[in-house]
Design a protein around this motif. Structure first.
Motif, PDB file in Angstrom:
ATOM      1  N   TRP A  39       0.825  -1.208   0.000  1.00  0.00           N
ATOM      2  CA  TRP A  39       0.000   0.000   0.000  1.00  0.00           C
ATOM      3  C   TRP A  39       0.861   1.260   0.000  1.00  0.00           C
ATOM      4  CZ3 TRP A  39      -5.180   1.282  -0.108  1.00  0.00           C
ATOM      5  CH2 TRP A  39      -5.516   2.560   0.323  1.00  0.00           C
ATOM      6  N   SER A  48      -6.112  -0.158  -4.870  1.00  0.00           N
ATOM      7  CA  SER A  48      -7.526  -0.525  -4.882  1.00  0.00           C
ATOM      8  C   SER A  48      -7.676  -1.864  -4.181  1.00  0.00           C
ATOM      9  CB  SER A  48      -8.070  -0.610  -6.314  1.00  0.00           C
ATOM     10  OG  SER A  48      -7.454  -1.671  -7.019  1.00  0.00           O
ATOM     11  N   LEU A  49      -8.896  -2.160  -3.767  1.00  0.00           N
ATOM     12  CA  LEU A  49      -9.161  -3.413  -3.090  1.00  0.00           C
ATOM     13  C   LEU A  49      -8.960  -4.596  -4.028  1.00  0.00           C
ATOM     14  CD1 LEU A  49     -10.107  -4.603  -0.402  1.00  0.00           C
ATOM     15  CD2 LEU A  49     -12.450  -4.466  -1.249  1.00  0.00           C
ATOM     16  N   ASP A  53      -6.287  -7.623  -3.545  1.00  0.00           N
ATOM     17  CA  ASP A  53      -6.742  -9.010  -3.524  1.00  0.00           C
ATOM     18  C   ASP A  53      -5.924  -9.850  -4.492  1.00  0.00           C
ATOM     19  OD1 ASP A  53      -8.773 -11.104  -2.808  1.00  0.00           O
ATOM     20  OD2 ASP A  53      -9.132 -10.971  -4.960  1.00  0.00           O
ATOM     21  N   GLN A  75      -8.046 -13.093   3.341  1.00  0.00           N
ATOM     22  CA  GLN A  75      -8.954 -12.049   2.868  1.00  0.00           C
ATOM     23  C   GLN A  75      -9.406 -11.146   4.023  1.00  0.00           C
ATOM     24  OE1 GLN A  75      -9.841 -11.400  -0.300  1.00  0.00           O
ATOM     25  NE2 GLN A  75      -8.460 -13.020  -0.982  1.00  0.00           N
ATOM     26  N   LEU A  78      -6.885  -8.491   4.808  1.00  0.00           N
ATOM     27  CA  LEU A  78      -7.005  -7.379   3.869  1.00  0.00           C
ATOM     28  C   LEU A  78      -8.167  -6.455   4.255  1.00  0.00           C
ATOM     29  CD1 LEU A  78      -6.315  -5.914   1.233  1.00  0.00           C
ATOM     30  CD2 LEU A  78      -7.748  -7.573   0.024  1.00  0.00           C
ATOM     31  N   LYS A  79      -9.312  -7.030   4.587  1.00  0.00           N
ATOM     32  CA  LYS A  79     -10.462  -6.205   4.969  1.00  0.00           C
ATOM     33  C   LYS A  79     -10.175  -5.411   6.242  1.00  0.00           C
ATOM     34  CE  LYS A  79     -13.863  -9.342   2.893  1.00  0.00           C
ATOM     35  NZ  LYS A  79     -14.995 -10.265   3.148  1.00  0.00           N
ATOM     36  N   PHE A  82      -7.869  -2.458   5.369  1.00  0.00           N
ATOM     37  CA  PHE A  82      -8.586  -1.362   4.714  1.00  0.00           C
ATOM     38  C   PHE A  82      -9.492  -0.638   5.706  1.00  0.00           C
ATOM     39  CE2 PHE A  82      -8.327  -0.944   0.012  1.00  0.00           C
ATOM     40  CZ  PHE A  82      -7.231  -1.770  -0.173  1.00  0.00           C
TER      41      PHE A  82
END
Length: 405
Positions: A39, A48-49, A53, A75, A78-79, A82
């Motif tokens: 990032w 971007s998401l 991913d 996953q 990652l969430k 963010f």
């Protein structure tokens, strides 16, 4: 209405399962750090998401040791990353940073509740499924909406495995359907948080506790702290931490975790009693992070009374005032009550009878004497402050406090 709560339980791994959980925990932390590097190094227009991913999927293919972490857990990392940036942009937290091996807590997410396969074995034990680890046992201390008890409205929506000083725990995310709480018919109260008196209520009562550690445990902690410093001084710069020093770190962490469990237990019981008795609780809107800042200063402008301020900071942190208010907020809401936060300015110097404010009103830490002519009100200083907080909370609810300010 829907109620979302967390339920924590102790998990018991076999030796092989414990090693697998350790590997997943390290992989989860490394995944966070890789996402953070990705990032911060990429230009803003390429972040971007979807791109993140894709990077995660490729990383799990290229790095076999990342593959020990289940795909859904990756996953979820990652969430969570963010979401931490969203919290930062909204002003609710600081920017996410690198997670150090020894400064961060191991955590593994199981985002889908259906993957847990929770089964109650008997009165004391339950069993659940952990991806890539297998069936594990946990202590059954509260009924969970699992198995035949689960439906669309009442179920376990997910969980997180967390490693603490006393071993692994699981935190279940539980969603239940409960009736809307009715209006609470109890009295109102103001709560003053302090050190000598942890909680002083406006009705003249106090909520107190003893030391979180016994005298023997406190002495053992003191000896371990001295042993830690002695072993750290003998360790050369850049040298690997010895097994003895690591064991000392673990013993210190276990004692501190025991003290924290006792503190949380006291806070739960105390806030539950307050929420059941009172319909509205007023508390000061304190900026605790500012209150516990160090007084060390700089080389050009060194601080004063640094050691005394450090002791005060430890005492404030040990009381965990913010955690007490967080518990009180959701427990009051469950019972139809409210928690009102009021400005803290002047609550300890204002007379709760006549409203006269002067620094001389507070004779000492525990005694309040109004200096206004014709008043002369005397009483406990913390109780007087709690009465002022209760009065300010009533004005805030009625809208008069904002007008006066």
């Amino acid at each position: 209405m829907k109620r979302h709560r967390g339920h924590k339980a102790k998990v018991y791994f076999s030796p092989d399962q414990a090693r697998a959980a350790e590997e997943q925990g390290h992989a989860s932390r490394a995944m966070w750090n890789l996402i953070h590097d990705w990032w911060t190094l990429l230009p803003k227009q390429q972040r971007s998401l979807a791109a993140a991913d894709e990077a995660i999927r490729q990383g799990r293919k290229d790095l076999p040791w990342l593959g020990v972490l289940p795909a859904q857990a990756a996953q979820q990392v990652l969430k969570t990353y963010f979401q931490s940036w969203r919290n930062c942009w909204d002003g609710r937290s600081e920017e996410p940073t690198f997670k150090g091996r020894f400064r961060s807590r191991m955590a593994i997410d199981i985002p889908q509740g259906r993957d847990l396969q929770i089964v109650r074995l008997n009165r004391r034990w339950g069993r659940m499924w952990v991806p890539k680890i297998g069936h594990v046992l946990f202590r059954w201390t509260r009924d969970l909406p699992a198995g035949k008890r689960a439906d669309k409205l009442n179920k376990v929506t997910g969980a997180r495995l967390v490693r603490e000083a006393d071993g692994w725990h699981v935190v279940f995310r539980v969603r239940t359907e409960v009736p809307e709480p009715g209006s609470h018919t109890g009295l109102t109260v103001g709560i003053d948080r302090g050190i000598v008196k942890p909680l002083a209520l406006s009705d003249g009562s106090f909520r107190e506790h003893g030391p979180w550690l016994t005298s023997g445990e406190a002495e053992r902690l003191r000896r371990l702290e001295k042993a830690k410093e002695r072993k750290r001084r003998s360790r050369k710069k850049g040298e690997k931490t010895s097994n003895r020093l690591t064991r000392t770190y673990d013993q210190i962490a276990q004692l501190r975790a025991r003290a924290k469990r006792r503190a949380v237990d006291w806070q739960h019981k105390t806030t539950t009693g307050i929420a059941q008795q009172f319909s509205r609780a007023g508390v000061e809107d304190l900026k605790i992070t500012n209150m516990v800042k160090s007084a060390r200063g700089t080389v050009e402008a060194p601080g004063k009374n640094v050691r005394q301020k450090a002791g005060l900071n430890r005492a404030i942190a040990g009381e965990a005032w913010g955690r007490t208010v967080n518990m009180l907020e959701y427990k009051m809401a469950d019972r139809g009550g409210i928690v009102v936060k009021v400005p803290p300015q002047g609550t300890s110097q204002r007379c709760s009878v006549c409203g006269f404010i002067t620094p001389g009103n507070r004779d000492s830490q525990a005694r309040f004497t109004c200096k206004a002519e014709g008043c002369g009100h005397q009483g406990n200083a913390d109780t007087n402050a709690a009465c002022n907080i209760d009065h300010a909370a009533g004005l805030a609810v009625s809208g008069l406090l904002s007008l006066r300010r």
